[in-house]
Scaffold this active site. Structure first.
Site, PDB file in Angstrom:
ATOM      1  CD  GLU A  61      -1.954   2.314   1.481  1.00  0.00           C
ATOM      2  OE1 GLU A  61      -1.471   3.171   0.620  1.00  0.00           O
ATOM      3  OE2 GLU A  61      -2.055   2.557   2.775  1.00  0.00           O
ATOM      4  CB  CYS A 102      -2.036   6.286   2.725  1.00  0.00           C
ATOM      5  SG  CYS A 102      -3.373   5.133   3.655  1.00  0.00           S
TER       6      CYS A 102
END
Length: 402
Positions: free
Chosen positions: A113, A150
């Site tokens: 990720e 994020c």
């Protein structure tokens, strides 16, 4: 279970970034090592003690969850270890490539990720109270945790019909925000510090300076005060596509509003012109229109008429991106299955029936019958017409009994 999971996690949500992979790994029957960021080692002591007490309360071995501290060399040693059976890495694309390269030497599977530059699309029918609602969502998305998320909106594509009003409204609210130490004044401070101090401040300033030099306008903020850890909430409008801030992950309190879009097709095309593809969101007064736009955005996740981070709040949904944002998923059933070695098993449901090789194809081969039988089986399964399937059945009977 895969065995031992290694999670290398960032500093931005030090409690959650530990509990998320740890709970999933344990639920799937694994042990886990969590390599915490060097910027979160202090808080990790308390998280580790909480995890230990939970394990004790469940009569589970206390050492099922281990914590590792240190810099890049510690992470590299763990990734290269043959005792690790799966790796979950959350961080930058540059470091993610190094993790993947090192893991490949042992063929250790990796979940990556790698952050994002999520698009926030505002269609031309958003007006009045609906625009006010969208403005507040946009501000919350950018300035929550000072943009150090994020999955947070970094690229704003606003229709020309509402562009000027949107810019005016977000700038008006942003200009009233109070920046400071929230622990000292928790009731009036809106925006706190950036975590990594001077390193982040200088990087953010370079992004803003480059955008302004290429034609963008800073409606608020745009520069920081030396000797502090605070970057002011900044609104940039008319950001050109060739600006660094249009391509690089910001990870800070900067709203990047691109030049106005001329249509939904234009918004989608420009939103998809990016290597990152983690999450996304689209807003329209007509929900069908918002759904249509969101469905065309290149991303691992999308929200309709809501902030894209809502996809993460539902832990039954898989989380992850594509492109520079990484691959594979955690959370949801998909994430739990990813922490297991899936195995296919065939077993007779009727105990007194046993698999046997039909006589015509038993060893050793006897004349033409094996060929005829096999031909009939293939035609039975793949014949396109009813007549071909009937012919196949007759062929099988002929090979079996005559």
């Amino acid at each position: 279970p895969v065995g031992t999971v290694l999670a290398i996690v960032p500093w931005n949500y030090p409690f959650h970034n530990v509990l998320n992979p740890a709970s999933a790994a344990l639920a799937a029957g694994n042990a886990i090592i969590v390599k915490v960021s060097e910027y979160a080692s202090w808080s990790a002591r308390y998280v580790a003690e909480g995890v230990r007490r939970c394990l004790v309360a469940c009569d589970a071995p206390e050492d099922l969850v281990q914590f590792a501290h240190g810099y890049a060399d510690v992470g590299a040693a763990l990734v290269a270890s043959k005792g690790v059976d799966k790796i979950i890495f959350v961080g930058s694309p540059q470091v993610g490539q190094k993790v993947m390269e090192a893991a490949s030497r042992n063929l250790t599977p990796v979940v990556l990720e790698l952050g994002g530059k999520d698009p926030f699309v505002v269609c031309g029918d958003v007006a009045g109270a609906e625009l006010d609602r969208v403005v507040q969502i946009a501000l919350r998305g950018v300035f929550q945790s000072m943009g150090q998320n994020c999955a947070g909106p970094e690229r704003f594509f606003v229709a020309q019909e509402v562009y000027e009003e949107f810019c005016t409204k977000v700038a008006a609210v942003t200009s009233t925000l109070v920046t400071g130490a929230s622990l000292e004044d928790p009731f009036t401070v809106d925006c706190g510090a950036v975590t990594t101090g001077t390193v982040s401040l200088q990087r953010l300033q370079a992004l803003v300076d480059d955008a302004v030099a290429k034609g963008a306008t800073a409606l608020t903020g745009g520069s920081f005060e030396l000797g502090t850890s605070f970057y002011p909430p900044t609104i940039l409008r008319d950001v050109p596509r060739d600006a660094r801030v249009a391509r690089e992950e910001i990870f800070g309190p900067i709203m990047c509003i691109f030049r106005p879009t001329t249509s939904d097709d234009d918004a989608v095309a420009r939103a998809n012109d990016c290597g990152f593809a983690l999450s996304s969101c689209a807003f329209a007064a007509d929900p069908t229109r918002a759904t249509r736009v969101a469905s065309r955005l290149r991303a691992g996740m999308s929200s309709v008429n809501d902030l894209e981070g809502t996809t993460y709040l539902s832990q039954s949904l898989p989380f992850g991106g594509i492109g520079l944002s990484g691959f594979d998923r955690f959370a949801g059933p998909e994430g739990l299955r990813g922490l297991c070695n899936l195995r296919s098993v065939c077993e007779d449901k009727i105990s007194f029936l046993r698999t046997a090789i039909p006589g015509p194809v038993q060893y050793p081969a006897k004349g033409r019958k094996p060929h005829l039988f096999a031909h009939g089986i293939v035609e039975l399964f793949y014949g396109a017409t009813l007549s071909s399937k009937l012919h196949a059945i007759l062929t099988i009977i002929k090979a079996s009994f005559f």
